[in-house]
Design a protein around this motif. Structure first.
Motif, PDB file in Angstrom:
ATOM      1  N   GLU A 179       0.214  -1.115  -0.010  1.00 49.81           N
ATOM      2  CA  GLU A 179       0.116  -0.161  -0.158  1.00 49.81           C
ATOM      3  C   GLU A 179       1.126   0.970   0.173  1.00 49.81           C
ATOM      4  O   GLU A 179       1.753   1.129   0.686  1.00 49.81           O
ATOM      5  N   THR A 180       0.362   2.146  -0.675  1.00 47.65           N
ATOM      6  CA  THR A 180       0.877   3.499  -0.690  1.00 47.65           C
ATOM      7  C   THR A 180       0.872   4.115   0.066  1.00 47.65           C
ATOM      8  O   THR A 180       0.623   4.565   0.972  1.00 47.65           O
ATOM      9  N   GLU A 181       2.452   5.015   1.032  1.00 46.58           N
ATOM     10  CA  GLU A 181       2.130   5.695   1.815  1.00 46.58           C
ATOM     11  C   GLU A 181       3.363   6.689   1.540  1.00 46.58           C
ATOM     12  O   GLU A 181       3.775   7.733   0.874  1.00 46.58           O
ATOM     13  N   VAL A 182       2.819   7.892   2.394  1.00 44.51           N
ATOM     14  CA  VAL A 182       2.496   9.668   1.621  1.00 44.51           C
ATOM     15  C   VAL A 182       3.821   9.711   2.282  1.00 44.51           C
ATOM     16  O   VAL A 182       2.982  10.105   4.266  1.00 44.51           O
ATOM     17  N   ASP A 183       4.806  10.262   2.651  1.00 37.57           N
ATOM     18  CA  ASP A 183       5.081  11.146   3.676  1.00 37.57           C
ATOM     19  C   ASP A 183       5.754  12.692   3.271  1.00 37.57           C
ATOM     20  O   ASP A 183       6.951  13.282   3.657  1.00 37.57           O
ATOM     21  N   GLU A 184       4.220  13.343   2.597  1.00 38.89           N
ATOM     22  CA  GLU A 184       4.349  14.717   2.736  1.00 38.89           C
ATOM     23  C   GLU A 184       4.742  15.365   3.048  1.00 38.89           C
ATOM     24  O   GLU A 184       4.272  14.851   4.611  1.00 38.89           O
ATOM     25  N   ASP A 185       5.497  16.519   3.471  1.00 37.50           N
ATOM     26  CA  ASP A 185       5.855  17.411   5.064  1.00 37.50           C
ATOM     27  C   ASP A 185       3.993  18.483   5.080  1.00 37.50           C
ATOM     28  O   ASP A 185       3.866  18.405   3.755  1.00 37.50           O
ATOM     29  N   GLU A 186       4.516  18.707   6.062  1.00 34.21           N
ATOM     30  CA  GLU A 186       3.149  19.818   6.151  1.00 34.21           C
ATOM     31  C   GLU A 186       3.114  21.136   5.251  1.00 34.21           C
ATOM     32  O   GLU A 186       4.487  21.247   5.018  1.00 34.21           O
ATOM     33  N   TYR A 187       2.109  21.099   4.607  1.00 36.43           N
ATOM     34  CA  TYR A 187       2.141  22.833   4.171  1.00 36.43           C
ATOM     35  C   TYR A 187       2.978  24.120   4.817  1.00 36.43           C
ATOM     36  O   TYR A 187       2.222  24.468   6.449  1.00 36.43           O
ATOM     37  N   SER A 188       3.463  25.161   4.071  1.00 32.39           N
ATOM     38  CA  SER A 188       3.924  26.020   4.831  1.00 32.39           C
ATOM     39  C   SER A 188       4.298  27.227   3.909  1.00 32.39           C
ATOM     40  O   SER A 188       5.001  26.926   2.586  1.00 32.39           O
ATOM     41  N   LEU A 189       4.048  28.458   4.723  1.00 31.98           N
ATOM     42  CA  LEU A 189       4.285  29.451   3.093  1.00 31.98           C
ATOM     43  C   LEU A 189       5.635  29.114   2.464  1.00 31.98           C
ATOM     44  O   LEU A 189       6.552  29.531   3.417  1.00 31.98           O
ATOM     45  N   PRO A 190       5.405  30.211   1.582  1.00 36.14           N
ATOM     46  CA  PRO A 190       6.989  29.980   0.826  1.00 36.14           C
ATOM     47  C   PRO A 190       7.771  31.515   1.826  1.00 36.14           C
ATOM     48  O   PRO A 190       6.830  32.180   2.246  1.00 36.14           O
ATOM     49  N   ALA A 191       8.866  31.742   1.614  1.00 37.34           N
ATOM     50  CA  ALA A 191       9.841  32.436   2.333  1.00 37.34           C
ATOM     51  C   ALA A 191       9.623  34.105   2.313  1.00 37.34           C
ATOM     52  O   ALA A 191       9.384  35.178   2.947  1.00 37.34           O
ATOM     53  N   ASP A 192       8.549  34.241   1.149  1.00 37.52           N
ATOM     54  CA  ASP A 192       8.336  35.382   0.118  1.00 37.52           C
ATOM     55  C   ASP A 192       7.140  35.186  -0.414  1.00 37.52           C
ATOM     56  O   ASP A 192       6.193  35.584  -1.250  1.00 37.52           O
ATOM     57  N   ALA A 193       6.613  35.142   0.933  1.00 31.93           N
ATOM     58  CA  ALA A 193       5.156  35.035   0.946  1.00 31.93           C
ATOM     59  C   ALA A 193       4.400  36.385   0.251  1.00 31.93           C
ATOM     60  O   ALA A 193       5.001  37.256   1.176  1.00 31.93           O
ATOM     61  N   GLY A 194       3.465  36.130  -0.124  1.00 33.93           N
ATOM     62  CA  GLY A 194       2.606  37.313  -0.367  1.00 33.93           C
ATOM     63  C   GLY A 194       1.257  37.462   0.113  1.00 33.93           C
ATOM     64  O   GLY A 194       0.960  36.366   0.733  1.00 33.93           O
ATOM     65  N   VAL A 195       0.272  38.634  -0.245  1.00 30.06           N
ATOM     66  CA  VAL A 195      -1.581  38.358   0.399  1.00 30.06           C
ATOM     67  C   VAL A 195      -1.737  36.937  -0.194  1.00 30.06           C
ATOM     68  O   VAL A 195      -2.358  36.799   0.650  1.00 30.06           O
ATOM     69  N   GLY A 196      -1.757  36.793  -0.893  1.00 25.27           N
ATOM     70  CA  GLY A 196      -2.303  36.075  -1.531  1.00 25.27           C
ATOM     71  C   GLY A 196      -1.871  34.617  -1.361  1.00 25.27           C
ATOM     72  O   GLY A 196      -2.537  33.943  -0.730  1.00 25.27           O
ATOM     73  N   LEU A 211      -3.981  11.932   4.488  1.00 28.08           N
ATOM     74  CA  LEU A 211      -4.610  11.018   5.308  1.00 28.08           C
ATOM     75  C   LEU A 211      -4.945  10.731   4.235  1.00 28.08           C
ATOM     76  O   LEU A 211      -4.823   9.060   4.734  1.00 28.08           O
ATOM     77  N   ILE A 212      -5.465  10.846   2.993  1.00 26.87           N
ATOM     78  CA  ILE A 212      -5.973   9.517   2.009  1.00 26.87           C
ATOM     79  C   ILE A 212      -4.720   8.963   1.152  1.00 26.87           C
ATOM     80  O   ILE A 212      -5.184   8.167   1.141  1.00 26.87           O
ATOM     81  N   GLY A 213      -3.872   9.413   1.552  1.00 26.27           N
ATOM     82  CA  GLY A 213      -2.729   8.753   0.843  1.00 26.27           C
ATOM     83  C   GLY A 213      -2.331   7.740   1.535  1.00 26.27           C
ATOM     84  O   GLY A 213      -1.359   7.039   1.059  1.00 26.27           O
ATOM     85  N   ASN A 214      -2.383   7.609   3.606  1.00 28.48           N
ATOM     86  CA  ASN A 214      -1.732   7.020   3.783  1.00 28.48           C
ATOM     87  C   ASN A 214      -2.645   6.020   4.467  1.00 28.48           C
ATOM     88  O   ASN A 214      -2.674   4.493   4.734  1.00 28.48           O
ATOM     89  N   PHE A 215      -4.189   6.344   4.940  1.00 33.32           N
ATOM     90  CA  PHE A 215      -5.495   5.769   5.216  1.00 33.32           C
ATOM     91  C   PHE A 215      -5.938   5.004   4.087  1.00 33.32           C
ATOM     92  O   PHE A 215      -6.778   3.932   4.295  1.00 33.32           O
ATOM     93  N   GLY A 272       1.392  10.377  12.715  1.00 36.66           N
ATOM     94  CA  GLY A 272       2.030  10.934  13.155  1.00 36.66           C
ATOM     95  C   GLY A 272       0.468  11.015  14.282  1.00 36.66           C
ATOM     96  O   GLY A 272      -0.131  10.050  14.304  1.00 36.66           O
ATOM     97  N   SER A 273       0.254  11.791  14.039  1.00 40.96           N
ATOM     98  CA  SER A 273      -1.480  12.481  14.587  1.00 40.96           C
ATOM     99  C   SER A 273      -2.076  12.901  13.652  1.00 40.96           C
ATOM    100  O   SER A 273      -3.063  13.640  14.222  1.00 40.96           O
ATOM    101  N   THR A 274      -1.981  12.738  12.223  1.00 45.14           N
ATOM    102  CA  THR A 274      -2.664  13.292  11.639  1.00 45.14           C
ATOM    103  C   THR A 274      -4.012  12.339  11.755  1.00 45.14           C
ATOM    104  O   THR A 274      -5.273  12.733  11.133  1.00 45.14           O
ATOM    105  N   MET A 275      -4.986  11.171  11.510  1.00 48.18           N
ATOM    106  CA  MET A 275      -6.170  10.663  11.867  1.00 48.18           C
ATOM    107  C   MET A 275      -6.529  11.561  13.110  1.00 48.18           C
ATOM    108  O   MET A 275      -7.960  11.455  12.817  1.00 48.18           O
ATOM    109  N   VAL A 276      -5.661  11.259  14.512  1.00 47.98           N
ATOM    110  CA  VAL A 276      -6.558  11.495  15.955  1.00 47.98           C
ATOM    111  C   VAL A 276      -6.830  13.226  15.419  1.00 47.98           C
ATOM    112  O   VAL A 276      -7.274  14.122  15.636  1.00 47.98           O
TER     113      VAL A 276
END
Length: 201
Positions: free
Chosen positions: A1-18, A35-39, A174-178
């Motif tokens: 079964e496929t496991e997804v180890d993608e990191d949590e989304y974070s704002l880019p260093a040069d983040a704008g209003v959008g 969540l869907i990728g792992n479970f 980690g705590s994704t499902m919880v």
């Protein structure tokens, strides 16, 4: 079964209003992909339905309308209402026993699904009777509330067991499902609080 180890989304260093405006949406999208990728989507839907609609919405409605139901529909005092509530809440006190029974004695070949379906049928009948029946006795009301809580308690217990086993198999999640489960529960509780007042009146 496929496991997804993608990191949590974070704002880019040069983040704008959008980027700030879209941050909640992108964070949620990233979370759901993990969540869907792992479970799998089936587990995500099952947990969402259980904790958003059943435990979140239905359990909150039962708790919020209790006093109004006792006073306006049953015409009983506070002491009698508390006694009825104690009877109705019994499934939560003994739900550990349900887990032992479901693990030891599969129903129609399944340890969890069959018990959830049977309890859901009981709960559906109980909720329908509570919503439509007139001039029912306190004993009947307590029995119906017991059946309604039985459905919620059984579904909660067996779903907890399922996602706990999945988390043990995939500790990297980690705590994704919880977080998902409790998020669904809180949303369901919020929705119940928004409409239960007019319904109770």
């Amino acid at each position: 079964e496929t496991e997804v180890d993608e990191d949590e989304y974070s704002l880019p260093a040069d983040a704008g209003v959008g980027d700030y405006v879209m941050h909640p949406w992108r964070s949620m999208e990233s979370f759901m992909k993990r969540l869907i990728g792992n479970f799998g989507w089936r587990i995500a839907v099952m947990m969402g339905v259980n904790y958003l609609l059943i435990k979140g919405l239905m359990m909150s409605v039962l708790g919020l309308i209790r006093l109004s139901y006792c006073k306006k529909t049953l015409g009983i005092n506070g002491t009698q209402c508390q006694t009825m509530q104690a009877i109705a809440q019994t499934p939560w006190a003994i739900k550990g026993a349900f887990g032992v029974v479901s693990d030891a004695y599969p129903l129609f070949g399944y340890h969890k699904a069959s018990y959830i379906i049977v309890s859901a049928c009981m709960g559906t009948v109980a909720f329908f009777a509570l919503a439509t029946a007139d001039n029912i006795s306190v004993t009947v009301a307590a029995t119906l509330l017991f059946a309604a809580n039985f459905q919620i308690a059984v579904a909660d217990l067996l779903c907890e067991g399922r996602y706990a086993a999945l988390m043990q198999e995939k500790p990297h999640t980690g705590s994704t499902m919880v977080s998902y489960v409790w998020g669904c529960f809180q949303i369901g509780s919020l929705v119940a609080a928004m409409f239960v007042g007019p319904v109770a009146d």
